[in-house]
Design a protein around this motif. Sequence first.
Motif, PDB file in Angstrom:
ATOM      1  N   ASP A 146       0.922  -1.160  -0.123  1.00 26.95           N
ATOM      2  CA  ASP A 146       0.126   0.010   0.067  1.00 26.95           C
ATOM      3  C   ASP A 146       0.923   1.265  -0.053  1.00 26.95           C
ATOM      4  N   ILE A 161      -2.811  -1.589  -8.046  1.00 23.41           N
ATOM      5  CA  ILE A 161      -2.823  -2.696  -7.206  1.00 23.41           C
ATOM      6  C   ILE A 161      -3.650  -3.629  -7.745  1.00 23.41           C
ATOM      7  N   LYS A 173      -2.139  -9.457  -1.997  1.00 27.06           N
ATOM      8  CA  LYS A 173      -2.250  -8.374  -2.762  1.00 27.06           C
ATOM      9  C   LYS A 173      -0.899  -8.128  -3.603  1.00 27.06           C
ATOM     10  N   ILE A 175       1.067  -5.400  -6.421  1.00 31.20           N
ATOM     11  CA  ILE A 175       1.429  -4.209  -7.209  1.00 31.20           C
ATOM     12  C   ILE A 175       2.159  -4.327  -8.741  1.00 31.20           C
TER      13      ILE A 175
END
Length: 510
Positions: A146, A161, A173, A175
Amino acid sequence: MTEENNYHMPETPEPYWRESVSFPSFPKLEEDITVDVGIVGGGITGITTAYLLSKKGYKVALIEAGKLLNGTTGHTTAKVTAQHGLIYDELIQHLGEDKARLYYEAAMEAKQFIKDTIEEKNIACDWSSEDAFVYTNSDKYVSKIDKEMEAYEKLDIKGGIVDDIPFNIPIKKAIKMDDQAQFHPLKYLKPLVDSIIENDGLIYENTTASSVDSGDHPIILTSNSHHIVCKRVVQASHFPFHGGEGYYFARMYPSRSYIVGVTSKESYPGGMYISAEKPTRSIRSTTVDGEELWLIGGDGHRTGEGKPTLEHYQALEQFAETTFGMDEYKYRWSAQDLTTLDKVPYIGQVTDDQPEILVATGYRKWGMTNGTVAALVLTDIITGTDNRFIDLYKPSRFHADPDLKKFNKYNAKVAKHLIKGKLEYTSTTIEDVGQDEAKVIRLNGNRAGVYRDKHGEVHIVDTTCTHMGCEVNWNNGDRTWDCPCHGSRFAIDGAVVEGPANKPLKKLEE
Ligand SMILES: Cc1cc2nc3c(=O)[nH]c(=O)nc-3n(C[C@H](O)[C@H](O)[C@H](O)COP(=O)(O)OP(=O)(O)OC[C@H]3O[C@@H](n4cnc5c(N)ncnc54)[C@H](O)[C@@H]3O)c2cc1C
Ligand code: FES
């Protein structure tokens, strides 16, 4: 695992890249020569620098201790990207937003330079544009991702994301950085080597630089006692062989990583991937004779430390099997790279008082872009051309925090290795060493490394590293003696495989 699945690990580590390109051989330097620029090291940094300078009319001599492109560049994964793991939030925190932006822009300009060169020279080097992803399955890294996304927004990095990647890997998650690339490094660099020759550049292989006499006309001394007199020296030797008073050995650490090349019945979904957490897993593919080869990398550790080498390959094989199902285990290889204290490479004057001696090192496993940045920056330094990246990479920079803590921790580790092996007691004898096995024994009171080859012949070396005296350890994957301090590596007969050491380990008799 290997036996159950019937995959046979290739016996000898050979990178795929080398097999698919044939290079001419170059002679050993057997005379004294005078040139404008003496360049030491035939990897991406040395070759690109020699190419750029020779194109501008400089007389260059490129010397390489072994064969061109047999160092780290020949053993890379060859992602060409500005996504160097999760780095931008950290760079903003430690160096500020302006420098973090410069770092990104330098990497993107390097990628563009490679693309332009490929187009200009019409190089068939399997270049393909791919999105790059860093993924995690750990809560700790979710918040890091994040923060990295916030950094991307601040620096205008195109990406976003995502919650999923197209593999059988549980993730929380990821990126994405848009529009990065991958290529075949040797197919790309071969035409650059041809151009150096066309531009009257000199290339010598099996020629090791042992020292430099600095001055207005520095002289590179080779291990066979020849001299290269020049105006500038470029150390593109991965670890600088001449650090001056720059203390590079205390400001960088080496770490190894492993790669397996396998085929799968599944078709590769595109993209380049790397995990945020350790053990690192890196994924890309390339096409070999119409067939997809999946390159799975990672499992890195400090050179000369960690578990037996073959277990690293087995860990990657296991990952490949569970992630996409392997068909055939075709290649395995490993290599190491150097990380600086603030994770930004050292590119520029080796020390402030030796302007004629330049260095480029510390790419943290991102040397396709960082090595190209280095070549562009060094060329501008030599030609006296303005370059906005020079200050960012200046080797004499020192950022006290958090560098200092790491500096002390790393050097305490080196000090430990310096004395550890020397005090270690072992009752192992030569008779205890099986075929294709190595052990450390005491021979006449000294620590000695014994390797018994497949024909039963015994090879004994003094395990004291000739760089600064740490004790080398056996690497059973590559059959080399590796130094945990600064990453020197030696063959079974003691010959230098990788610096900074430039003298062989002493051979011992039974
Ligand atoms: C497993 C692995 C995967 C990687 N994957 C990627 C990736 O996907 N993307 C990316 O951007 N980067 C990647 N990297 C990093 C990248 O491969 C390296 O940073 C880069 O290749 C280093 O290039 P170089 O020219 O500095 O060094 P090298 O390619 O090592 O060249 C230096 C040369 O100097 C020679 N030399 C050393 N000492 C002397 C001496 N005294 N005299 C003469 N010659 C000498 C050596 O023999 C060597 O050939 C990876 C690294 C590793 C280890
Ligand atoms: S002591 Fe420096 S590499 Fe071995």
